[in-house]
Design an enzyme around this catalytic site. Structure first.
Site, short mmCIF file in Angstrom:
data_model
loop_
_atom_site.label_atom_id
_atom_site.label_comp_id
_atom_site.label_asym_id
_atom_site.label_seq_id
_atom_site.Cartn_x
_atom_site.Cartn_y
_atom_site.Cartn_z
N GLU A 13 -11.33 2.95 1.04
CA GLU A 13 -11.62 1.53 1.13
C GLU A 13 -12.04 1.16 2.56
OE1 GLU A 13 -8.07 -0.56 0.19
OE2 GLU A 13 -8.87 -2.51 0.71
N ASP A 49 -5.64 0.95 0.62
CA ASP A 49 -4.48 0.35 1.28
C ASP A 49 -3.41 0.00 0.25
OD1 ASP A 49 -5.96 0.45 3.56
OD2 ASP A 49 -6.51 -1.68 3.57
N ASP A 71 -5.46 -6.09 -2.21
CA ASP A 71 -6.87 -5.71 -2.25
C ASP A 71 -7.03 -4.26 -2.67
OD1 ASP A 71 -8.07 -8.03 -1.66
OD2 ASP A 71 -8.51 -7.58 0.46
N ASP A 100 -1.94 -2.62 -0.49
CA ASP A 100 -1.79 -4.08 -0.61
C ASP A 100 -2.58 -4.56 -1.83
OD1 ASP A 100 -4.43 -3.90 0.08
OD2 ASP A 100 -4.24 -4.86 2.03
#
Ligand code: 0R9
Length: 634
Positions: free
Chosen positions: A429, A502, A506, A504
């Site tokens: 990402e 990541d 997103d 998180d």
């Protein structure tokens, strides 16, 4: 019968409930959450059997607090009188292992009305306690078992009643199942499926574990016609649902078909109420019959001329959703594979093919205009597929090598060797994490493709749209095996495709979008076990003497307790790790952990998109309530 089978069944009965506790896996598959739910399916099957025999039209399932389950039917009630051997019938069925009680032999309901109540003793054996209440002959009786099936006291008369039925309440034994708990969505899914497939039975599902005591009723008088509406609710329908049913060689076939505006083909198949997610002979019969019906129609009306090749099944099924439900006598039942999720019965293939071919051909004749519209779609699908095949072929031959080079240049950091049996492709990402990964990797066999823009949501996309999307087009070229119906697993350039995002929201979003893409357009890659998720650490805890990476909150907590003074670095994204750290924690094959993506994971991901981005807000609310843990995350 051979001596062997006589011995086997007598040993089964003799072994008793202790044997079930010793080797639970043999009877319910496993002792994790899956096995726990299996207990529910066993008792639910018994209640369904009674309703299928024509007694009682309603079944109530309640999830009570403290991991207790209650299932109630309104049938005749389990017999409470004495059995031939002096024991009560009700004692016998809950304390004696019956032939057929083994895991491998259950799994479906007994359409032929044979021996039922088979799983009751297994559930009892694996319960801390079980209580059976029977209403019958105007009396209500109750019997209680404890600690894996030992009877507590005698059958007790509770009082008079005018109703009839059986209620089984049990608490799975934590000694066996640890702290596994029931999932409302897993149970709902099964109950709702059963309600769709058993059109005359009303299922009431209650969840009493929460304050507001949820209750849902599942009752579908239109059966599979309602089912197909339900599964295609987010799609644009093309024509009406087609409902086909018939019996051939004692096998009853029910089929619902719905064309939609989607690219995807979806088949949901069931055998005796149990989902066969790996398909099998019934699905083959269905596919063959659909292909034959359309081709014969097209020949008859000269849409396909003599010189033309037949339509390909893949094109005929583009955008088609199908439900197929078989009722098949136990004597004809054969499964394949470990999980029993693939039907192997040869008789099912011809039975389904006969019923579907005859009835679908008739339907196509009766609905001429609709059929001609579908045929236009089939021709279009064939053209697109042919164009995709050519593009892939040319790319492979190097004709379009330049275009490929241009597409990949500056994006893909290639591995130094071309070993498809060893190489790994990391999908990363963003550019900053991509930079760390490029520096940290072992470039002899690891390639990095940073994903820059948002990945396209391919839930509804067609193959054409996917090729037009730069990000996905690049990914397809990197992997090198095409996409959609033209995907060739053998051509892939990588042994492992690893999604590295990541930890998180997103990152989770990108994971879901990529998994949906793989599920829809490169399914064989997942099936071959070639798609993985990297597991980057969440924290680094360190002091002057030592440093540790923590991948879960629990690990962090453990180190906090062990280390006297420490500092904690929280990794909000991959970009916060330096190349060495990223290598050590996430990319080095000798120390990293990878999660292999199963078809089920990918299916869930694609379904999640459907739920999270589709147009059913209630589905979305329910899903979030069930699946999102609001504590302890950002
Ligand atoms: C809530 C879950 N329900 C059950 O487990 C259940 C088992 C069961 C049953 C009979 C009726 N209802 C049931 N519910 C039944 C009754 C009669 C004959 N066969 C079955 C009858 O009245 O003659 N039984 C399942 C097995 C047995 N009963 C038996 F072995 F005890 F007969």
């Amino acid at each position: 019968m051979s001596n062997q089978s006589y011995d086997a069944s007598s040993i089964q009965v003799l072994e008793g409930l202790q044997a079930v506790r010793k080797r639970p896996g043999m009877y319910i598959g496993s002792t994790d959450t899956r096995g726990l739910h299996h207990l529910v399916w066993e008792i639910l099957d018994n209640a369904i059997d009674e309703a299928l025999n024509g007694y009682g039209k309603e079944i109530i399932l309640t999830l009570e607090t403290d991991n207790v389950i209650a299932i109630e039917d309104f049938g005749r009630g389990v017999p409470v009188e004495k059995h031939a051997n002096g024991k009560l019938a009700i004692e016998v069925i809950y304390t004696t292992l019956h032939a057929g009680g083994k895991f491998t032999e259950t799994g479906g309901y007994k359409t032929a009305g044979g021996l039922h109540g088979v799983g009751g003793s297994v559930v009892n054996a694996l319960s801390q306690w079980m209580e059976v209440t029977v209403s019958r002959d105007n009396k209500c009786h109750q019997i209680l078992f404890e600690q894996g099936g030992s009877q507590v006291g005698n059958l007790k008369l509770l009082g008079k009643t005018s109703q009839t039925g059986t209620k089984v309440r049990f608490k799975a034994d934590p000694e066996i199942f640890g702290n596994a708990t029931y999932s409302y969505s897993t149970i709902t899914e099964r109950v709702q499926e059963s309600a769709f497939l058993l059109e005359n039975i009303k299922f009431i599902l209650r969840d009493w574990r929460t304050q507001e005591k949820k209750e849902e009723v599942f009752f579908y008088q239109d059966g599979i016609a309602s089912f197909i509406d339900y599964v295609t609710i987010d799609q644009q329908p093309v024509g009406n649902p087609i409902i086909l049913r018939g019996t051939n060689n004692k096998i009853e076939t029910r089929v619902a078909l719905q064309y939609t505006g989607d690219y995807q083909e979806n088949i949901f198949s069931y055998v005796n109420l149990v989902r066969t997610k790996d398909g099998g002979t019934h699905e083959i019969g269905l596919r063959t019959a659909i292909t034959r019906s359309f081709n014969e129609f097209a020949r008859k009306y000269n849409v396909l001329k003599e010189k033309d090749k037949n339509f390909d099944g893949v094109d005929i099924r583009e955008g088609l959703t199908a439900i197929i439900a078989l009722s098949i006598p136990e004597s004809l039942l054969q499964f394949e594979g470990q999980t029993k999720s693939k039907l192997g019965s040869p008789a099912a293939r011809s039975a389904v093919e006969n019923v579907v071919f005859t009835q679908l051909s008739f339907y196509l004749e009766e609905n001429h205009d609709f059929t001609l519209d579908i045929i236009k779609r089939i021709q279009k699908a064939a053209q697109v597929r042919e164009a995709a095949r050519k593009a892939r072929e040319e790319a492979r031959k190097g004709k379009k090598g330049k275009q490929r080079e241009r597409l990949l240049s500056g994006k893909l950091a290639k591995a130094q060797t071309n070993n498809a049996n060893k190489n790994e492709l990391f999908l990363v990402e963003g550019d900053s994490a991509g930079g760390s990964a490029k520096q940290g990797r072992d470039s002899s066999f690891q390639a990095i493709l940073p994903l820059r823009g948002k990945v396209l949501n391919v839930e509804r996309a067609k193959l054409e749209d996917v090729y037009k999307n730069e990000e996905l087009n690049t990914l397809i070229h990197c992997i090198g095996a095409g996409a959609g119906p033209e995907f060739e697993a053998g051509d892939t350039n990588y042994k492992k495709v690893i999604i590295m995002t990541d930890a998180d929201t997103d990152g989770a979003h990108i994971q879901v979008l990529l998994l949906t893409f793989f599920y829809r357009f490169m399914r064989p890659l997942i099936e071959a076990g070639n798609v993985f998720m990297a597991q980057p650490p969440l924290y680094r805890i360190y002091n002057k003497k030592e440093a540790h990476y923590c991948y879960t909150e629990e690990q962090l907590q453990d180190f906090r307790e062990q280390m006297k003074s420490y500092e904690i670095q929280r990794y909000k994204g991959l970009g916060e790790m330096n190349p060495t750290q990223l290598w050590e924690t996430t990319m080095d094959p000798s120390s990293r952990t990878l999660l292999k993506v199963s078809i089920e994971d990918a299916y869930k991901a694609s379904n999640m998109i459907h739920i999270l981005m589709g147009n059913q807000p209630q589905l979305r609310r329910d899903w979030i309530e069930e699946n999102v843990d609001f504590d302890g995350r950002e």
